[in-house]
Motif scaffolding. Structure first.
Motif, mmCIF file in Angstrom:
data_model
loop_
_atom_site.group_PDB
_atom_site.id
_atom_site.type_symbol
_atom_site.label_atom_id
_atom_site.label_comp_id
_atom_site.label_asym_id
_atom_site.label_seq_id
_atom_site.Cartn_x
_atom_site.Cartn_y
_atom_site.Cartn_z
ATOM 1 N N TYR B 174 79.662 43.525 43.755
ATOM 2 C CA TYR B 174 79.516 43.020 42.388
ATOM 3 C C TYR B 174 78.293 43.653 41.735
ATOM 4 O O TYR B 174 77.187 43.606 42.267
ATOM 5 C CB TYR B 174 79.384 41.490 42.388
ATOM 6 C CG TYR B 174 79.400 40.894 41.014
ATOM 7 C CD1 TYR B 174 80.571 40.808 40.276
ATOM 8 C CD2 TYR B 174 78.229 40.414 40.428
ATOM 9 C CE1 TYR B 174 80.589 40.263 39.001
ATOM 10 C CE2 TYR B 174 78.237 39.858 39.154
ATOM 11 C CZ TYR B 174 79.417 39.799 38.449
ATOM 12 O OH TYR B 174 79.425 39.260 37.183
ATOM 13 N N LYS B 175 78.511 44.217 40.552
ATOM 14 C CA LYS B 175 77.473 45.062 39.944
ATOM 15 C C LYS B 175 76.545 44.354 38.963
ATOM 16 O O LYS B 175 75.552 44.931 38.526
ATOM 17 C CB LYS B 175 78.160 46.228 39.188
ATOM 18 C CG LYS B 175 78.573 47.376 40.090
ATOM 19 C CD LYS B 175 79.435 48.377 39.349
ATOM 20 C CE LYS B 175 78.643 49.315 38.438
ATOM 21 N NZ LYS B 175 79.549 50.279 37.737
ATOM 22 N N TYR B 176 76.875 43.148 38.576
ATOM 23 C CA TYR B 176 76.115 42.537 37.478
ATOM 24 C C TYR B 176 75.540 41.154 37.795
ATOM 25 O O TYR B 176 75.674 40.231 36.987
ATOM 26 C CB TYR B 176 77.003 42.429 36.232
ATOM 27 C CG TYR B 176 77.730 43.699 35.913
ATOM 28 C CD1 TYR B 176 77.058 44.755 35.297
ATOM 29 C CD2 TYR B 176 79.079 43.866 36.237
ATOM 30 C CE1 TYR B 176 77.718 45.941 35.002
ATOM 31 C CE2 TYR B 176 79.746 45.041 35.945
ATOM 32 C CZ TYR B 176 79.066 46.082 35.335
ATOM 33 O OH TYR B 176 79.702 47.250 35.046
ATOM 34 N N PRO B 177 74.907 41.000 38.940
ATOM 35 C CA PRO B 177 74.439 39.644 39.271
ATOM 36 C C PRO B 177 73.392 39.091 38.294
ATOM 37 O O PRO B 177 73.506 37.941 37.853
ATOM 38 C CB PRO B 177 73.857 39.791 40.679
ATOM 39 C CG PRO B 177 73.685 41.247 40.907
ATOM 40 C CD PRO B 177 74.658 41.958 40.027
ATOM 41 N N GLN B 178 72.423 39.897 37.924
ATOM 42 C CA GLN B 178 71.384 39.404 36.999
ATOM 43 C C GLN B 178 71.984 39.068 35.630
ATOM 44 O O GLN B 178 71.665 38.041 35.034
ATOM 45 C CB GLN B 178 70.268 40.445 36.816
ATOM 46 C CG GLN B 178 69.210 40.436 37.903
ATOM 47 C CD GLN B 178 69.644 41.201 39.145
ATOM 48 O OE1 GLN B 178 70.762 41.717 39.213
ATOM 49 N NE2 GLN B 178 68.780 41.273 40.139
ATOM 50 N N MET B 179 72.835 39.951 35.193
ATOM 51 C CA MET B 179 73.485 39.753 33.901
ATOM 52 C C MET B 179 74.298 38.460 33.903
ATOM 53 O O MET B 179 74.228 37.666 32.961
ATOM 54 C CB MET B 179 74.421 40.940 33.674
ATOM 55 C CG MET B 179 74.645 41.287 32.250
ATOM 56 S SD MET B 179 75.326 42.967 32.210
ATOM 57 C CE MET B 179 76.075 42.916 30.607
#
Lengths: 225, 225
Positions: B174-179
């Motif tokens: 998964y590429k967008y954890p912070q987002m």
DNA sequence: GCAAATATAATAGTATTACTATCATTTTGA
DNA sequence: TCAAAATGATAGTAATACTATTATATTTGC
């Protein structure tokens, strides 16, 4: 600059001004320069004094149009969402697929106008930036209920409402269209800001539309999931 | 009131104060009453003058602890996220399932403490409300880069970082954890506010935890979808 | 227990902000 | 063209967001 759509008049609730700024030259000057100045200084450092100096008019004249700088901000943001609704209508007019219409709606919130585009003499490019950084200040305060009664958020509500109807078309059983949409719209603005100032709070990519794609995906997964 | 965990000292970056408020009685009084007063008046109407009058100390004494009311707000919000990280660690300590850990993390952001709970003499219940309405004001301004260098957002970043590691466990691709997480955390706070003041912008339900459930679902769908 | 160091109180002051008020002058539109 | 309305010029006020100075407590290290 292109002054597009010269016959367009964007509706803003009359609780958001004392005199309609588009009814006079001074009013238009106030709008134009306040957009410039808020973009440059940020809302906190923007004052009617500075604006008056910039346009060569006394503060008192500005107060005849807007009773406070907060009212002026509400006006600008409301105008922005009125303009966005126009864009939305044009953008999705002839598209039958509600899925595509939803995607276009989300993309629209993140897309900025051409740098030189003037609508009603407003630099919409700068107003987009103001919306990203300042719009939540119109409601996250103790006067929110008063502003709400004055119609400050009508255009935003209407925009959200319009897109939520598209979600209803896609999945009539989906229970949280407004919640999803405000999450997406406010989140999208935030991610732009984080990308510029607080990168550890986002996941910036090289592609220019990574935020759009992220939220379009999120919408689909939530609505259909 | 219960003064829980008396040995706990929450770390706040030393760029967020002039004198550590917890190093003296006056400092603690400033913290306690500023939390009360900001909750009541909102950040805009809160001033050091009013605070000074309330605690019987001159403004000048408060300025020795915090160079501006903005710095004080940054301090309080940072303290809040430091405290939230403590809660997070305790809450998920012995849970092996990353899915459950993620759910607990999201629920935590929306859960408020007991009304009478004092931590380091701080009414965390009120600080939670301040975070909902005022926290974005710490960064959505033209001084954000300076505040960032002063460490204003370290505790928040650390909190987000910690939860994003849980997402990595669930789906390493998964590429967008912070987002995703800032979308959820900031969105969650907003929905609470909308539920109280702008109901057309949300989908309020009768159940007390509808926001939590919505965002937990959203997280799962995005991470696994 | 006392002097030195430090923190706080008391007070004053400044530039700016966010307005309001008054009156003269200019613009406008019927 | 004449009255009404808008604007400009000017002044003023209470509050805000600070800084500075000096006197008085309070703490601390010896």
């Amino acid at each position: 600059m292109d002054n597009l759509l010269p016959n367009l008049k964007i509706k803003v609730s009359d609780g958001l001004y004392q005199i309609d700024p588009f009814s006079s030259k001074l009013g238009k000057t106030i709008i134009f320069h306040s957009v410039e100045m808020i973009t440059e200084l940020g809302f906190e450092k923007f004052t009617f004094k500075k604006l008056g100096d910039a346009i060569g008019s006394p503060e008192a004249s500005i107060y005849r149009y807007f009773k406070s700088k907060n009212q002026l901000l509400c006006y600008l943001i409301s105008w922005y969402w009125g303009w966005m609704e126009c864009r939305l209508i044009l953008e999705i007019a002839n598209i039958s697929s509600p899925i595509v219409r939803l995607e276009k709606s989300i993309a629209l919130v993140l897309s900025n106008a051409n740098e030189n585009l003037l609508i009603e003499g407003v630099e919409v490019y700068k107003l987009h930036q103001i919306t990203i950084s300042e719009s939540i200040k119109t409601y996250l305060n103790k006067d929110v209920d008063t502003s709400n009664k004055e119609g400050a958020f009508l255009n935003y509500k209407q925009f959200v409402e319009r897109v939520s109807k598209i979600i209803n078309e896609i999945n009539p059983k989906y229970k949280y269209p407004q919640m999803l949409l405000t999450t997406i719209f406010e989140g999208a603005h935030l991610q732009v800001f984080f990308g510029e100032h607080l990168p550890r709070l986002t996941n910036k990519q090289n592609t220019p539309d990574y935020i759009t794609k992220f939220y379009i995906n999120l919408a689909h997964q939530s609505i259909n999931g």
